[in-house]
Design an enzyme around this catalytic site. Structure first.
Site, PDB file in Angstrom:
ATOM      1  N   LYS A  64       1.114   4.311  -2.935  1.00  0.00           N
ATOM      2  CA  LYS A  64       0.822   5.727  -2.713  1.00  0.00           C
ATOM      3  C   LYS A  64       2.069   6.603  -2.893  1.00  0.00           C
ATOM      4  O   LYS A  64       1.969   7.729  -3.377  1.00  0.00           O
ATOM      5  CB  LYS A  64       0.196   5.924  -1.329  1.00  0.00           C
ATOM      6  N   TYR A 122       0.842  -1.206   0.000  1.00  0.00           N
ATOM      7  CA  TYR A 122       0.000   0.000   0.000  1.00  0.00           C
ATOM      8  C   TYR A 122       0.879   1.258   0.000  1.00  0.00           C
ATOM      9  O   TYR A 122       0.654   2.185  -0.777  1.00  0.00           O
ATOM     10  CB  TYR A 122      -0.925  -0.019   1.205  1.00  0.00           C
TER      11      TYR A 122
HETATM   12  N1  NAD Z   1      -9.892   5.813   5.022  1.00  0.00           N
HETATM   13  C1  NAD Z   1      -8.645   6.141   5.364  1.00  0.00           C
HETATM   14  O1  NAD Z   1      -8.271   6.095   6.545  1.00  0.00           O
HETATM   15  C2  NAD Z   1      -7.674   6.606   4.299  1.00  0.00           C
HETATM   16  C3  NAD Z   1      -6.425   7.088   4.720  1.00  0.00           C
HETATM   17  C4  NAD Z   1      -5.521   7.540   3.774  1.00  0.00           C
HETATM   18  C5  NAD Z   1      -5.847   7.493   2.426  1.00  0.00           C
HETATM   19  N2  NAD Z   1      -7.062   7.005   2.044  1.00  0.00           N
HETATM   20  C6  NAD Z   1      -7.349   6.985   0.617  1.00  0.00           C
HETATM   21  O2  NAD Z   1      -8.524   7.752   0.379  1.00  0.00           O
HETATM   22  C7  NAD Z   1      -9.222   7.225  -0.756  1.00  0.00           C
HETATM   23  C8  NAD Z   1     -10.667   6.999  -0.397  1.00  0.00           C
HETATM   24  O3  NAD Z   1     -10.715   6.050   0.628  1.00  0.00           O
HETATM   25  P1  NAD Z   1     -12.055   5.698   1.448  1.00  0.00           P
HETATM   26  O4  NAD Z   1     -11.664   5.645   2.865  1.00  0.00           O
HETATM   27  O5  NAD Z   1     -13.162   6.576   0.996  1.00  0.00           O
HETATM   28  O6  NAD Z   1     -12.248   4.186   0.951  1.00  0.00           O
HETATM   29  P2  NAD Z   1     -13.578   3.356   0.613  1.00  0.00           P
HETATM   30  O7  NAD Z   1     -13.143   1.935   0.594  1.00  0.00           O
HETATM   31  O8  NAD Z   1     -14.692   3.757   1.513  1.00  0.00           O
HETATM   32  O9  NAD Z   1     -13.933   3.851  -0.870  1.00  0.00           O
HETATM   33  C9  NAD Z   1     -13.102   3.541  -1.971  1.00  0.00           C
HETATM   34  C10 NAD Z   1     -13.937   3.598  -3.243  1.00  0.00           C
HETATM   35  O10 NAD Z   1     -13.080   3.213  -4.338  1.00  0.00           O
HETATM   36  C11 NAD Z   1     -13.836   2.323  -5.174  1.00  0.00           C
HETATM   37  N3  NAD Z   1     -12.952   1.454  -5.945  1.00  0.00           N
HETATM   38  C12 NAD Z   1     -12.180   0.440  -5.471  1.00  0.00           C
HETATM   39  N4  NAD Z   1     -11.587  -0.206  -6.483  1.00  0.00           N
HETATM   40  C13 NAD Z   1     -11.969   0.415  -7.632  1.00  0.00           C
HETATM   41  C14 NAD Z   1     -11.701   0.200  -9.009  1.00  0.00           C
HETATM   42  N5  NAD Z   1     -10.890  -0.798  -9.424  1.00  0.00           N
HETATM   43  N6  NAD Z   1     -12.267   1.030  -9.911  1.00  0.00           N
HETATM   44  C15 NAD Z   1     -13.100   2.034  -9.512  1.00  0.00           C
HETATM   45  N7  NAD Z   1     -13.404   2.265  -8.229  1.00  0.00           N
HETATM   46  C16 NAD Z   1     -12.844   1.473  -7.295  1.00  0.00           C
HETATM   47  C17 NAD Z   1     -14.694   1.532  -4.189  1.00  0.00           C
HETATM   48  O11 NAD Z   1     -15.770   0.869  -4.833  1.00  0.00           O
HETATM   49  C18 NAD Z   1     -15.125   2.623  -3.213  1.00  0.00           C
HETATM   50  O12 NAD Z   1     -16.310   3.269  -3.629  1.00  0.00           O
HETATM   51  C19 NAD Z   1      -8.465   5.960  -1.177  1.00  0.00           C
HETATM   52  O13 NAD Z   1      -7.610   6.264  -2.260  1.00  0.00           O
HETATM   53  C20 NAD Z   1      -7.667   5.609   0.058  1.00  0.00           C
HETATM   54  O14 NAD Z   1      -6.512   4.869  -0.254  1.00  0.00           O
HETATM   55  C21 NAD Z   1      -7.991   6.570   2.949  1.00  0.00           C
END
Ligand code: NAD
Length: 265
Positions: A165, A161
């Site tokens: 990133k 991961y």
């Molecule tokens: N939640 C956290 O703590 C956190 C921390 C740092 C970074 N992030 C990043 O923030 C972003 C959003 O995360 P989140 O917490 O809303 O996650 P989440 O899992 O709630 O949502 C992720 C979305 O991406 C979609 N997705 C996954 N694979 C896909 C694909 N192949 N094609 C199209 N869509 C796809 C999923 O269906 C989902 O709707 C991500 O990039 C994640 O890595 C999240």
């Protein structure tokens, strides 16, 4: 007939990949409030309901499409459909992402590494390739990718991961330098812990492996954050909207930390 939109993004077209839930959903809602026309995409068909809900406000301005961001042809088709429907693409926000299954590098199945890199790194690259010709032709645009506080250092059990990133930040910086002459900016938002399904699942899995409750695990993790809690997805959406707006006009190649100070400890 729908009322003509008002707000900072009135007349602007914003494409959001990963809009079915979490940060992407909050981002769609935030841009909708600001008057943008929206092209929403996600691999999850729930994105169509999201568009339906936002479309209730003004049925003319929201389109949805099921897209797997790892598939070049689907990314190209999304960009083409957006231009056909709305005439341009002012902002691309790639919010989609997946967390890896925790594993030491020594035990990380290579299929899992490939899966995470495909969604988190190749996906945003494919989306940039899909929108850049249109942005160049129209004389500008803004690309906003969502990285992570795990995009600065390798962390044990999350090597894949972190790599995905880290690499996304590098690709965003390359786009920023290459496309500056075309009026296109490219930046990342790097969230800390965001209280979404991704975060909650990570807490559940870690709690299970330690034999404690998810609530106890949450207390351990949130105690590492100077501001004391994971943020709601709206806090990340605000930063994405900022980087999509003209208020960020002198920013490119940047990574905007929205993390409650978690990197300070
Ligand atoms: N939640 C956290 O703590 C956190 C921390 C740092 C970074 N992030 C990043 O923030 C972003 C959003 O995360 P989140 O917490 O809303 O996650 P989440 O899992 O709630 O949502 C992720 C979305 O991406 C979609 N997705 C996954 N694979 C896909 C694909 N192949 N094609 C199209 N869509 C796809 C999923 O269906 C989902 O709707 C991500 O990039 C994640 O890595 C999240």
């Amino acid at each position: 007939m729908s009322a003509s939109p008002s707000g900072r993004f009135a007349g602007k077209v914003v494409m959001i990949v990963g809009a079915a839930r979490g940060v992407g959903l909050a981002t769609a809602q935030a841009f909708a409030r600001e008057g943008a026309s929206l092209s929403l995409a996600d691999i999850d068909p729930a994105v169509e309901q999201v568009a339906g809900q936002l479309g209730d406000v003004d049925g003319e301005r929201v389109a949805a499409r099921r897209v797997d961001v790892t598939d070049a042809a689907q990314c190209q088709a999304l960009a083409a459909a957006t231009v056909e429907r709305f005439g341009r693409i002012d902002v691309l926000a790639v919010v989609s992402g997946v967390l890896q299954k925790t594993a030491r590098i020594s035990d990380l199945p290579i299929e899992e590494f490939d899966r995470v890199l495909a969604v988190n790194t190749k996906g945003p690259l494919l989306m940039a390739q899909a929108v850049l010709p249109q942005m160049r032709q129209q004389g500008g645009g803004r690309i906003v990718n969502v990285a992570s506080w795990f995009a600065y250092n390798g962390h044990a059990y999350f090597g894949g991961y972190c790599a995905s990133k880290f690499a996304l930040r590098a690709i965003t910086q390359a786009i920023a330098e290459e496309e500056a002459e075309n009026g296109i900016t490219a930046n990342c938002v790097s969230p800390g812990n965001v209280d979404t399904e991704m975060h909650r699942r990570a807490l559940r899995e870690e709690a299970e492996s330690r034999g404690i409750t998810a609530e106890e695990m949450k207390e351990i993790e949130w105690a590492k954050i100077p501001l004391g809690h994971a943020c709601p997805p709206e806090d990340i959406a605000d930063a994405i909207v900022f980087l999509g707006s003209d208020q960020s006009r002198y920013m490119t190649g940047a990574s905007l930390d929205v993390n409650g100070g978690v990197l300070l400890r």
